[in-house]
Design a protein around this motif. Sequence first.
Motif, PDB file in Angstrom:
ATOM      1  N   LEU A   1       1.139  -1.015  -0.047  1.00 50.48           N
ATOM      2  CA  LEU A   1       0.177  -0.089   0.636  1.00 50.48           C
ATOM      3  C   LEU A   1       0.674   1.262   0.014  1.00 50.48           C
ATOM      4  O   LEU A   1       0.053   2.254  -0.062  1.00 50.48           O
ATOM      5  CB  LEU A   1      -0.610   0.005   0.972  1.00 50.48           C
ATOM      6  CG  LEU A   1      -2.269  -0.888   1.136  1.00 50.48           C
ATOM      7  CD1 LEU A   1      -2.887  -0.857   2.521  1.00 50.48           C
ATOM      8  CD2 LEU A   1      -3.120  -0.942   0.196  1.00 50.48           C
ATOM      9  N   GLY A   2       2.107   0.994   0.331  1.00 48.51           N
ATOM     10  CA  GLY A   2       3.061   2.437  -0.620  1.00 48.51           C
ATOM     11  C   GLY A   2       3.603   2.875   1.053  1.00 48.51           C
ATOM     12  O   GLY A   2       3.896   3.537   1.354  1.00 48.51           O
ATOM     13  N   LEU A   3       3.213   2.049   2.675  1.00 46.14           N
ATOM     14  CA  LEU A   3       3.198   2.818   4.143  1.00 46.14           C
ATOM     15  C   LEU A   3       5.183   2.565   3.837  1.00 46.14           C
ATOM     16  O   LEU A   3       5.414   1.147   4.055  1.00 46.14           O
ATOM     17  CB  LEU A   3       2.891   2.256   4.349  1.00 46.14           C
ATOM     18  CG  LEU A   3       1.302   2.298   4.436  1.00 46.14           C
ATOM     19  CD1 LEU A   3       0.461   2.165   6.001  1.00 46.14           C
ATOM     20  CD2 LEU A   3       1.375   3.841   4.531  1.00 46.14           C
ATOM     21  N   ARG A   4       5.363   2.838   4.355  1.00 42.34           N
ATOM     22  CA  ARG A   4       7.191   2.947   5.138  1.00 42.34           C
ATOM     23  C   ARG A   4       6.726   2.402   6.515  1.00 42.34           C
ATOM     24  O   ARG A   4       5.131   2.711   7.315  1.00 42.34           O
ATOM     25  CB  ARG A   4       7.571   4.489   5.556  1.00 42.34           C
ATOM     26  CG  ARG A   4       8.312   5.146   4.074  1.00 42.34           C
ATOM     27  CD  ARG A   4       8.936   6.352   5.045  1.00 42.34           C
ATOM     28  NE  ARG A   4       9.325   7.046   5.736  1.00 42.34           N
ATOM     29  CZ  ARG A   4       9.078   7.915   6.706  1.00 42.34           C
ATOM     30  NH1 ARG A   4       8.783   9.309   6.203  1.00 42.34           N
ATOM     31  NH2 ARG A   4      10.127   7.799   7.165  1.00 42.34           N
ATOM     32  N   THR A   5       7.613   1.592   6.958  1.00 42.23           N
ATOM     33  CA  THR A   5       7.197   0.656   8.427  1.00 42.23           C
ATOM     34  C   THR A   5       8.672   0.564   9.149  1.00 42.23           C
ATOM     35  O   THR A   5       9.687   0.669   8.543  1.00 42.23           O
ATOM     36  CB  THR A   5       7.426  -0.706   7.622  1.00 42.23           C
ATOM     37  OG1 THR A   5       5.697  -0.568   6.885  1.00 42.23           O
ATOM     38  CG2 THR A   5       6.105  -1.653   8.973  1.00 42.23           C
ATOM     39  N   VAL A   6       8.122   1.051  10.317  1.00 46.31           N
ATOM     40  CA  VAL A   6       9.616   0.275  11.311  1.00 46.31           C
ATOM     41  C   VAL A   6       8.496   0.259  12.300  1.00 46.31           C
ATOM     42  O   VAL A   6       7.340  -0.280  12.797  1.00 46.31           O
ATOM     43  CB  VAL A   6       9.436   2.214  11.968  1.00 46.31           C
ATOM     44  CG1 VAL A   6      10.110   2.850  10.898  1.00 46.31           C
ATOM     45  CG2 VAL A   6       8.335   2.909  12.622  1.00 46.31           C
TER      46      VAL A   6
END
Length: 239
Positions: A105-110
Amino acid sequence: MTEQLSKLRMAALNIDGVLLNDTFSPVIHQFVTSRGGTYSAGLERRIFSQPRVVAGRVLADTCGLSTSPMETIALYLEERERYLADHPVRILDGAEELLRRLRALGLRTVCYGGLDASHFDRYLGHLAGLFDEPRYVCTNDIRPGLYEIAVDVAGLACDEVLFVDDVARVAEAARELGAPFVGLPSDFEHGHQRQLMAEAGARHLVGSLDEIDDRLLRTIDAEAQAGTLWERAAGKAGA
């Protein structure tokens, strides 16, 4: 190609209780009750997602111990190591799939949590490629740390970052900041987090990572775009 989201830019996932199984609340319960203390929703509120020095002080007071906060935490961690011998840390079902769904979905993830980065490396290092820099944020000194993760680490507005956590105190912080939130309360039989999350006004509570699907993520994205993430909570508070 998957249609990207409108408002959300990043997802921040708590490590223990969200991506990994809950190996903390059962030990806290055992630690307290074995020493004659009372385990309650109020105690969870005072301990969970707090800096170690705060949690240690509460545990010592609750159990009538004369140890310092950090000595108390050391005792607790010793008990947790014994607990892990029979209840090892494991990745929760659906964790890798969720990480891939978020990235699609195009989200950066941490990832974030109260232990140092070696905890992340040990249990999630093989999935490090599914996280964006800095991959893991230790929040012990900034708990609950939502503002710091969104603004200081990611350079985003709080309503652009979705937080997924198993602790109601984090839901309360998300509400104050207007940040999107999904609660995954522990199924520990003596736990109170689902009740406390509901009282905090969290509307998106799930029982598994599979429930955080495209439909839910797009619903939350639409709420963030419309500014209606915490409408019910605000209305309840103002009643």
